[in-house]
Enzyme design. Structure first.
Site, PDB file in Angstrom:
ATOM      1  N   LYS A  24       1.036  -1.556   0.114  1.00 15.32           N
ATOM      2  CA  LYS A  24       0.475  -0.132   0.324  1.00 15.32           C
ATOM      3  C   LYS A  24       0.981   0.992   0.004  1.00 15.32           C
ATOM      4  O   LYS A  24       0.620   2.281  -0.397  1.00 15.32           O
ATOM      5  CB  LYS A  24      -0.967   0.037   1.105  1.00 15.32           C
ATOM      6  CG  LYS A  24      -1.805  -0.925   1.143  1.00 15.32           C
ATOM      7  CD  LYS A  24      -2.973  -1.069   2.448  1.00 15.32           C
ATOM      8  CE  LYS A  24      -2.423  -1.437   4.329  1.00 15.32           C
ATOM      9  NZ  LYS A  24      -1.656  -2.149   4.729  1.00 15.32           N
ATOM     10  N   ARG A 100      -9.336   1.159   9.071  1.00 15.67           N
ATOM     11  CA  ARG A 100      -8.705   0.075   8.564  1.00 15.67           C
ATOM     12  C   ARG A 100      -9.770  -1.363   9.598  1.00 15.67           C
ATOM     13  O   ARG A 100     -10.065  -2.058   9.999  1.00 15.67           O
ATOM     14  CB  ARG A 100      -7.755  -0.896  10.087  1.00 15.67           C
ATOM     15  CG  ARG A 100      -6.321  -0.863   9.214  1.00 15.67           C
ATOM     16  CD  ARG A 100      -5.360  -0.287  10.059  1.00 15.67           C
ATOM     17  NE  ARG A 100      -3.974  -0.953   9.529  1.00 15.67           N
ATOM     18  CZ  ARG A 100      -2.480  -0.548   8.691  1.00 15.67           C
ATOM     19  NH1 ARG A 100      -3.363   0.499   8.290  1.00 15.67           N
ATOM     20  NH2 ARG A 100      -2.198  -1.898   8.148  1.00 15.67           N
ATOM     21  N   ARG A 139      11.558  -6.935   4.868  1.00 14.55           N
ATOM     22  CA  ARG A 139      12.143  -5.167   5.580  1.00 14.55           C
ATOM     23  C   ARG A 139      12.232  -5.171   6.873  1.00 14.55           C
ATOM     24  O   ARG A 139      13.084  -4.418   7.451  1.00 14.55           O
ATOM     25  CB  ARG A 139      10.475  -4.299   5.634  1.00 14.55           C
ATOM     26  CG  ARG A 139      10.921  -3.408   6.224  1.00 14.55           C
ATOM     27  CD  ARG A 139       9.618  -2.334   5.697  1.00 14.55           C
ATOM     28  NE  ARG A 139       7.731  -3.361   6.754  1.00 14.55           N
ATOM     29  CZ  ARG A 139       7.119  -2.536   6.483  1.00 14.55           C
ATOM     30  NH1 ARG A 139       6.596  -2.199   5.124  1.00 14.55           N
ATOM     31  NH2 ARG A 139       5.799  -3.400   7.557  1.00 14.55           N
ATOM     32  N   ARG A 145      12.181  -2.339  11.083  1.00 12.81           N
ATOM     33  CA  ARG A 145      10.870  -2.179  12.369  1.00 12.81           C
ATOM     34  C   ARG A 145      10.354  -3.174  13.186  1.00 12.81           C
ATOM     35  O   ARG A 145      10.452  -3.724  12.794  1.00 12.81           O
ATOM     36  CB  ARG A 145       9.830  -1.672  10.925  1.00 12.81           C
ATOM     37  CG  ARG A 145       9.216  -0.665  10.746  1.00 12.81           C
ATOM     38  CD  ARG A 145       8.516  -0.316   9.776  1.00 12.81           C
ATOM     39  NE  ARG A 145       6.955  -0.869  10.089  1.00 12.81           N
ATOM     40  CZ  ARG A 145       5.831  -0.770   9.083  1.00 12.81           C
ATOM     41  NH1 ARG A 145       6.547  -0.108   7.826  1.00 12.81           N
ATOM     42  NH2 ARG A 145       4.951  -1.010   9.214  1.00 12.81           N
ATOM     43  N   ARG A 156      -0.661  -8.582  13.075  1.00 15.03           N
ATOM     44  CA  ARG A 156      -1.611  -8.516  12.119  1.00 15.03           C
ATOM     45  C   ARG A 156      -1.737  -8.968  10.766  1.00 15.03           C
ATOM     46  O   ARG A 156      -3.045  -8.320  10.788  1.00 15.03           O
ATOM     47  CB  ARG A 156      -0.008  -7.531  12.031  1.00 15.03           C
ATOM     48  CG  ARG A 156       0.724  -6.267  12.394  1.00 15.03           C
ATOM     49  CD  ARG A 156       2.056  -6.354  11.749  1.00 15.03           C
ATOM     50  NE  ARG A 156       2.334  -4.726  10.712  1.00 15.03           N
ATOM     51  CZ  ARG A 156       3.129  -5.337   9.829  1.00 15.03           C
ATOM     52  NH1 ARG A 156       4.517  -5.336   9.850  1.00 15.03           N
ATOM     53  NH2 ARG A 156       3.072  -4.494   9.121  1.00 15.03           N
TER      54      ARG A 156
HETATM   55  P1  B4P Z   1       4.768  -1.042   2.241  1.00 14.52           P
HETATM   56  O1  B4P Z   1       3.960  -0.995   1.427  1.00 14.52           O
HETATM   57  O2  B4P Z   1       5.689  -0.624   3.624  1.00 14.52           O
HETATM   58  O3  B4P Z   1       3.237  -2.068   3.327  1.00 14.52           O
HETATM   59  P2  B4P Z   1       2.319  -1.566   3.404  1.00 14.52           P
HETATM   60  O4  B4P Z   1       0.940  -2.288   3.380  1.00 14.52           O
HETATM   61  O5  B4P Z   1       1.940  -0.006   3.511  1.00 14.52           O
HETATM   62  O6  B4P Z   1       2.435  -1.651   4.998  1.00 14.52           O
HETATM   63  P3  B4P Z   1       1.601  -2.051   5.861  1.00 14.52           P
HETATM   64  O7  B4P Z   1       0.445  -2.835   6.456  1.00 14.52           O
HETATM   65  O8  B4P Z   1       2.939  -2.567   6.921  1.00 14.52           O
HETATM   66  O9  B4P Z   1       1.611  -0.704   7.617  1.00 14.52           O
HETATM   67  P4  B4P Z   1       0.697   0.584   7.777  1.00 14.52           P
HETATM   68  O10 B4P Z   1       2.212   1.431   8.486  1.00 14.52           O
HETATM   69  O11 B4P Z   1      -0.002   0.964   7.266  1.00 14.52           O
HETATM   70  O12 B4P Z   1       5.531  -3.040   2.196  1.00 14.52           O
HETATM   71  C1  B4P Z   1       5.893  -3.803   3.393  1.00 14.52           C
HETATM   72  C2  B4P Z   1       7.456  -4.032   2.308  1.00 14.52           C
HETATM   73  O13 B4P Z   1       7.175  -4.762   1.368  1.00 14.52           O
HETATM   74  C3  B4P Z   1       7.836  -3.043   2.039  1.00 14.52           C
HETATM   75  O14 B4P Z   1       9.706  -3.663   2.903  1.00 14.52           O
HETATM   76  C4  B4P Z   1       8.545  -2.829   0.977  1.00 14.52           C
HETATM   77  O15 B4P Z   1       9.883  -2.666   0.080  1.00 14.52           O
HETATM   78  C5  B4P Z   1       8.242  -4.796  -0.035  1.00 14.52           C
HETATM   79  N1  B4P Z   1       7.327  -4.462  -1.394  1.00 14.52           N
HETATM   80  C6  B4P Z   1       6.347  -3.356  -1.815  1.00 14.52           C
HETATM   81  N2  B4P Z   1       5.846  -3.858  -2.790  1.00 14.52           N
HETATM   82  C7  B4P Z   1       6.439  -4.895  -3.457  1.00 14.52           C
HETATM   83  C8  B4P Z   1       6.696  -5.947  -4.261  1.00 14.52           C
HETATM   84  N3  B4P Z   1       5.409  -5.647  -5.551  1.00 14.52           N
HETATM   85  N4  B4P Z   1       7.972  -6.619  -4.542  1.00 14.52           N
HETATM   86  C9  B4P Z   1       8.316  -6.799  -3.151  1.00 14.52           C
HETATM   87  N5  B4P Z   1       8.236  -6.291  -2.132  1.00 14.52           N
HETATM   88  C10 B4P Z   1       7.947  -5.302  -2.366  1.00 14.52           C
HETATM   89  O16 B4P Z   1       0.086   0.491   9.228  1.00 14.52           O
HETATM   90  C11 B4P Z   1       1.798  -0.231  10.189  1.00 14.52           C
HETATM   91  C12 B4P Z   1       0.668  -0.558  11.803  1.00 14.52           C
HETATM   92  O17 B4P Z   1       0.365   0.962  12.170  1.00 14.52           O
HETATM   93  C13 B4P Z   1      -0.576  -1.356  11.879  1.00 14.52           C
HETATM   94  O18 B4P Z   1      -0.338  -2.321  12.532  1.00 14.52           O
HETATM   95  C14 B4P Z   1      -1.049  -0.137  13.294  1.00 14.52           C
HETATM   96  O19 B4P Z   1      -0.301  -1.197  14.021  1.00 14.52           O
HETATM   97  C15 B4P Z   1      -0.449   1.312  12.950  1.00 14.52           C
HETATM   98  N6  B4P Z   1      -1.788   1.308  12.419  1.00 14.52           N
HETATM   99  C16 B4P Z   1      -2.068   2.115  11.458  1.00 14.52           C
HETATM  100  N7  B4P Z   1      -3.195   2.659  10.249  1.00 14.52           N
HETATM  101  C17 B4P Z   1      -3.650   2.620  11.554  1.00 14.52           C
HETATM  102  C18 B4P Z   1      -5.527   2.332  11.951  1.00 14.52           C
HETATM  103  N8  B4P Z   1      -5.688   3.121  10.738  1.00 14.52           N
HETATM  104  N9  B4P Z   1      -5.622   1.703  12.279  1.00 14.52           N
HETATM  105  C19 B4P Z   1      -5.172   1.326  14.195  1.00 14.52           C
HETATM  106  N10 B4P Z   1      -4.123   0.973  13.555  1.00 14.52           N
HETATM  107  C20 B4P Z   1      -3.403   1.572  12.517  1.00 14.52           C
END
Ligand code: B4P
Length: 203
Positions: A24, A100, A139, A145, A156
């Site tokens: 995302k 979420r 990661r 992290r 998660r």
């Molecule tokens: P990201 O792109 O970082 O993953 P994400 O889905 O955006 O983030 P995530 O769900 O982990 O965390 P968030 O910050 O929203 O990619 C992950 C990894 O994969 C990276 O290393 C990237 O380089 C790699 N990657 C990406 N695309 C790839 C591809 N095509 N091929 C290979 N590798 C790839 O949330 C973190 C925490 O914050 C939550 O767990 C929660 O505790 C809290 N939080 C945030 N929003 C909240 C909400 N609305 N309500 C409650 N808690 C919340």
């Protein structure tokens, strides 16, 4: 509640949705650059608060490290405080990591309805769970992290299935267009799929 403002063009509101590690944040940064949308990531906001050591950051940091979701009230307050500026800054806003839970979705809908807005589109990333876990563990090695430890990742994923998947049903039931995006392959390949699916972001 204010009546919808039909004579003005409200900011387009998009949501990028998906399980942890589905890319995302990775894709939202690209979409922001390419389509000139404002990217609002609740995960980034929380990590910033943690880094600053604010009271919000102290509360959220402990919860995030376990893999649990931060309380709805706190998240809704955070988004309510930032959404108006984001809407004023760009023709559209891309919400990443919010809503979420069903309660967050209802709160977002109410916030938008007050301004005559609604969610216009949802982009839902689909990636097999084994790939998600592999990405997050990778990661962990690169960025260290706190929530990328194996136990936190398991939690998660559990929270995602238990609480977050309902958000997709919520918007489907409302008739909001939901684009399912195959999130496997390189970030470039995934972005090309998004570009093909979301002409609306450039309109
Ligand atoms: P990201 O792109 O970082 O993953 P994400 O889905 O955006 O983030 P995530 O769900 O982990 O965390 P968030 O910050 O929203 O990619 C992950 C990894 O994969 C990276 O290393 C990237 O380089 C790699 N990657 C990406 N695309 C790839 C591809 N095509 N091929 C290979 N590798 C790839 O949330 C973190 C925490 O914050 C939550 O767990 C929660 O505790 C809290 N939080 C945030 N929003 C909240 C909400 N609305 N309500 C409650 N808690 C919340």
């Amino acid at each position: 509640m204010a009546a919808p403002q039909e004579d003005t063009a409200p900011a387009m509101i998009g949501i990028i949705f998906g399980p942890p590690g589905s890319g995302k944040g990775t894709q939202a940064s690209r979409i922001e650059r390419e389509f000139k949308l404002k990217h609002l990531s609740t995960g980034d906001i929380l990590r910033h608060e943690v880094a600053l050591g604010t009271p919000t950051g102290k509360e959220a940091g402990r919860i995030m490290a376990t893999g649990d979701l931060v309380p709805d009230e706190l998240m809704v307050d955070i988004v309510r405080g930032r959404l108006p500026d984001a809407e004023a800054e760009a023709a559209g806003v891309l919400l990443d990591g919010f809503p979420r839970t069903e309660r967050q979705a209802q709160a977002l809908d109410a916030m938008l309805a007050d301004e005559g807005h609604r969610v216009d589109r949802v982009l839902a990333m689909e990636v097999p769970e084994a790939d998600l876990i592999e990405r997050l563990l990778h990661r962990a090695q690169v960025e260290g992290r706190a929530d990328d430890r194996r136990e936190a990742i398991t939690e998660r994923m559990r929270e995602y299935h238990h609480l977050t998947e309902a958000v997709l049903r919520h918007y489907r039931n409302q008739g909001v267009p939901v684009e399912m995006i195959d999130g496997t392959g390189s970030p470039e390949e995934v972005f090309e799929r998004i570009r093909g699916a979301v002409g609306i972001f450039s309109e």
